[in-house]
Design an enzyme around this catalytic site. Structure first.
Site, PDB file in Angstrom:
ATOM      1  N   LYS A  70      -0.160   5.708 -15.562  1.00  0.00           N
ATOM      2  CA  LYS A  70       0.731   6.639 -14.884  1.00  0.00           C
ATOM      3  C   LYS A  70       1.455   7.456 -15.940  1.00  0.00           C
ATOM      4  O   LYS A  70       2.165   6.909 -16.776  1.00  0.00           O
ATOM      5  CB  LYS A  70       1.732   5.879 -14.002  1.00  0.00           C
ATOM      6  CG  LYS A  70       2.734   6.804 -13.317  1.00  0.00           C
ATOM      7  CD  LYS A  70       3.538   6.099 -12.241  1.00  0.00           C
ATOM      8  CE  LYS A  70       4.564   7.034 -11.625  1.00  0.00           C
ATOM      9  NZ  LYS A  70       5.325   6.409 -10.539  1.00  0.00           N
ATOM     10  N   ASP A  80      12.560   5.211  -2.464  1.00  0.00           N
ATOM     11  CA  ASP A  80      11.474   6.120  -2.070  1.00  0.00           C
ATOM     12  C   ASP A  80      10.416   5.296  -1.332  1.00  0.00           C
ATOM     13  O   ASP A  80       9.222   5.422  -1.564  1.00  0.00           O
ATOM     14  CB  ASP A  80      10.869   6.773  -3.317  1.00  0.00           C
ATOM     15  CG  ASP A  80      10.263   8.143  -3.027  1.00  0.00           C
ATOM     16  OD1 ASP A  80      10.335   8.595  -1.867  1.00  0.00           O
ATOM     17  OD2 ASP A  80       9.711   8.754  -3.958  1.00  0.00           O
TER      18      ASP A  80
HETATM   19  P1  ADP Z   1       4.741   9.385  -8.124  1.00  0.00           P
HETATM   20  O1  ADP Z   1       5.943   8.811  -8.778  1.00  0.00           O
HETATM   21  O2  ADP Z   1       4.374  10.645  -8.790  1.00  0.00           O
HETATM   22  O3  ADP Z   1       4.862   9.480  -6.647  1.00  0.00           O
HETATM   23  P2  ADP Z   1       3.123   7.009  -7.765  1.00  0.00           P
HETATM   24  O4  ADP Z   1       3.416   5.880  -8.679  1.00  0.00           O
HETATM   25  O5  ADP Z   1       3.687   6.920  -6.401  1.00  0.00           O
HETATM   26  O6  ADP Z   1       3.527   8.387  -8.455  1.00  0.00           O
HETATM   27  O7  ADP Z   1       1.537   7.161  -7.667  1.00  0.00           O
HETATM   28  C1  ADP Z   1       0.923   8.246  -6.961  1.00  0.00           C
HETATM   29  C2  ADP Z   1      -0.351   7.774  -6.263  1.00  0.00           C
HETATM   30  O8  ADP Z   1      -1.266   7.207  -7.205  1.00  0.00           O
HETATM   31  C3  ADP Z   1      -0.101   6.656  -5.257  1.00  0.00           C
HETATM   32  O9  ADP Z   1       0.213   7.156  -3.990  1.00  0.00           O
HETATM   33  C4  ADP Z   1      -1.424   5.914  -5.267  1.00  0.00           C
HETATM   34  O10 ADP Z   1      -2.350   6.556  -4.448  1.00  0.00           O
HETATM   35  C5  ADP Z   1      -1.906   6.051  -6.694  1.00  0.00           C
HETATM   36  N1  ADP Z   1      -1.538   4.862  -7.520  1.00  0.00           N
HETATM   37  C6  ADP Z   1      -0.444   4.719  -8.293  1.00  0.00           C
HETATM   38  N2  ADP Z   1      -0.425   3.528  -8.925  1.00  0.00           N
HETATM   39  C7  ADP Z   1      -1.552   2.889  -8.562  1.00  0.00           C
HETATM   40  C8  ADP Z   1      -2.126   1.602  -8.893  1.00  0.00           C
HETATM   41  N3  ADP Z   1      -1.530   0.762  -9.741  1.00  0.00           N
HETATM   42  N4  ADP Z   1      -3.311   1.278  -8.331  1.00  0.00           N
HETATM   43  C9  ADP Z   1      -3.916   2.134  -7.485  1.00  0.00           C
HETATM   44  N5  ADP Z   1      -3.445   3.339  -7.139  1.00  0.00           N
HETATM   45  C10 ADP Z   1      -2.271   3.738  -7.660  1.00  0.00           C
HETATM   46 MG    MG Z   2       4.975   7.982  -5.290  1.00  0.00          MG
END
Ligand code: ADP
Ligand code: MG
Length: 410
Positions: A124, A229
């Site tokens: 991320k 959130d």
């Molecule tokens: P943001 O802070 O930008 O909203 P997120 O952490 O919510 O970012 O991640 C965005 C998207 O990425 C999530 O809705 C999911 O679909 C995917 N995602 C994030 N982390 C994971 C993970 N560990 N495994 C699988 N999918 C993930």
């Molecule tokens: Mg998110």
């Protein structure tokens, strides 16, 4: 903003040194003067060698020359910071290759990466300086305020805070992805094989899932935390099929008992930079918002309405620290985050939410299947569907496009 790792393989050791020097210099300078880059990088080839690296780095967009600067200087770009983080993970053997982007979050890019044994993970990348060009006016003010190195500082803070909370939550047994490592503005974590609740049209037992999510909110509260959130984008739904135990529960008919497989649904919570303490001055608002997000979504998507009112903040507050629950808000804050840093981060997240017009739990207008497009706020991804399964390379600028299916960073 996309990460293109193509140039990674072509960087020489000297180039990495110069890139690191620009990063070090940016701690005290918004624009790092070339002589400072020279002196920090201390290359054997002297200034000439440094200049060669500077050109190489600027050419692939890892550093940028600032035209309006009073002196000749450079700053690190998001791309440059991405490369430094990947370089760190690569040297620790945590990441070997970068695969496709599985999500563009509101303030992040989510990539699938793999280590040298082929084990997949999620990287991320926080991009707290990124905002929507659709809401131009408010964003222009925002951009002006957030210029310079503060995007780097804020994105790093977001990653550090997220990682710290993921570790603390995981240690307490919360269903969150396993946090693996953290570098700069990035967090490396387990890849959860699941889709966001947002994409799930049916569940076997909405009431049970609803109850589980509400109890997760209450359990967080007991540990002193509000997610902040808690919506259908940040809850991943893991589906597991297991052999069904013959059940003697009353009300179950023979047919269900005889079924071989049982579908178990486990919600996994993600996305933590905005977590707040139960002692926060707006805690009640955040708590209610999280609860209402779940309620609204369940009503709209599954036509499920809970029979009980609440839960209410005042009741949750009474459970703080009860049953031996460790206060995670205090634990994380005590682990090296200054009050000022947390305040800066909170303000930035709030500004960003305002700038984009908060879409948490937003209703029907997002109820089509183009969630990814809706969430892509930098408007640079028209050329591809990011959620395509077989889209293996990380797309870069058009002229840098690579045809390699998987990009090794070595
Ligand atoms: P943001 O802070 O930008 O909203 P997120 O952490 O919510 O970012 O991640 C965005 C998207 O990425 C999530 O809705 C999911 O679909 C995917 N995602 C994030 N982390 C994971 C993970 N560990 N495994 C699988 N999918 C993930
Ligand atoms: Mg998110």
């Amino acid at each position: 903003m996309k990460l293109d790792t193509k140039a990674m393989r072509h960087l020489a050791a000297e180039d990495w040194r110069v890139l690191t020097a620009v990063e070090i210099g940016s701690k005290n300078h918004e624009v790092i003067p070339t002589p400072l880059i020279e002196s920090i990088s201390k290359l054997r080839g002297g200034a000439n060698r440094v200049h060669k690296s500077i050109s190489a780095l600027a050419k692939v967009g890892l550093i940028a020359r600032l035209k309006e600067a009073k002196y000749d200087g450079y700053r690190l770009t998001y791309g440059g910071l991405d490369y430094l983080a990947l370089h760190t993970y690569a040297s620790r053997k945590e990441v070997y290759s970068v695969g496709n982007r599985i999500g563009v979050g509101k303030e992040s890019d989510i990539l699938v990466v793999a280590d040298d044994r082929g084990e997949q993970k999620v990287l991320k990348i926080h991009r707290l300086g990124r905002i929507s060009f659709r809401t131009v006016k408010s964003n222009r003010d925002y951009l002006r305020k957030r210029q310079g190195g503060s995007w780097m500082y804020l994105s790093r803070l977001a990653a550090e805070k997220e990682y710290a909370f993921m570790r603390a939550l995981r240690d307490e047994g919360f269903p969150v992805p396993v946090p693996i490592a953290q570098s700069r503005h990035t967090v490396l974590m387990e890849l959860v094989d699941a889709f966001p609740l947002r994409q799930i049209s049916e569940v076997p037992d909405p009431a049970a899932l609803y109850a589980e999510l509400i109890s997760m909110i209450l359990r967080l509260a007991q540990h002193g935390l509000i997610h902040g959130d808690f919506n259908e984008f940040n809850i991943l739904i893991k589906e597991e099929r297991s052999k069904k135990q013959p059940s003697s529960e009353k009300g179950k008919d023979i047919e269900t008992v005889e079924e071989e497989e049982k579908l178990t649904i486990t919600p996994i919570l993600i996305d933590f930079p905005q977590m707040v303490s139960m002692d926060h001055q707006n805690a009640e608002m955040y708590f209610d918002r999280d609860v209402n997000c779940v309620k609204r979504f369940f009503e709209r998507r599954f036509h499920f309405v809970g029979t009980q009112p609440g839960p209410f903040f005042k009741d949750a507050k009474k459970t703080l620290g009860k049953n031996g629950a460790k206060r995670l808000d205090a634990a994380v804050e005590a682990s090296g985050f200054s009050k000022k840093a947390l305040k800066d981060l909170e303000a930035a997240i709030r500004e960003q939410q305002d700038a984009r017009g908060d879409q948490a739990g937003s209703g029907d207008e997002y109820d089509d299947e183009s969630a990814n497009e809706d969430e892509d706020e930098d408007g640079d991804s028209e050329e591809g569907n990011d959620s395509e399964e077989d889209n293996v390379d990380v797309e870069g600028e058009k002229d840098l496009k690579t045809d390699k299916p998987d990009i090794s960073m070595k």
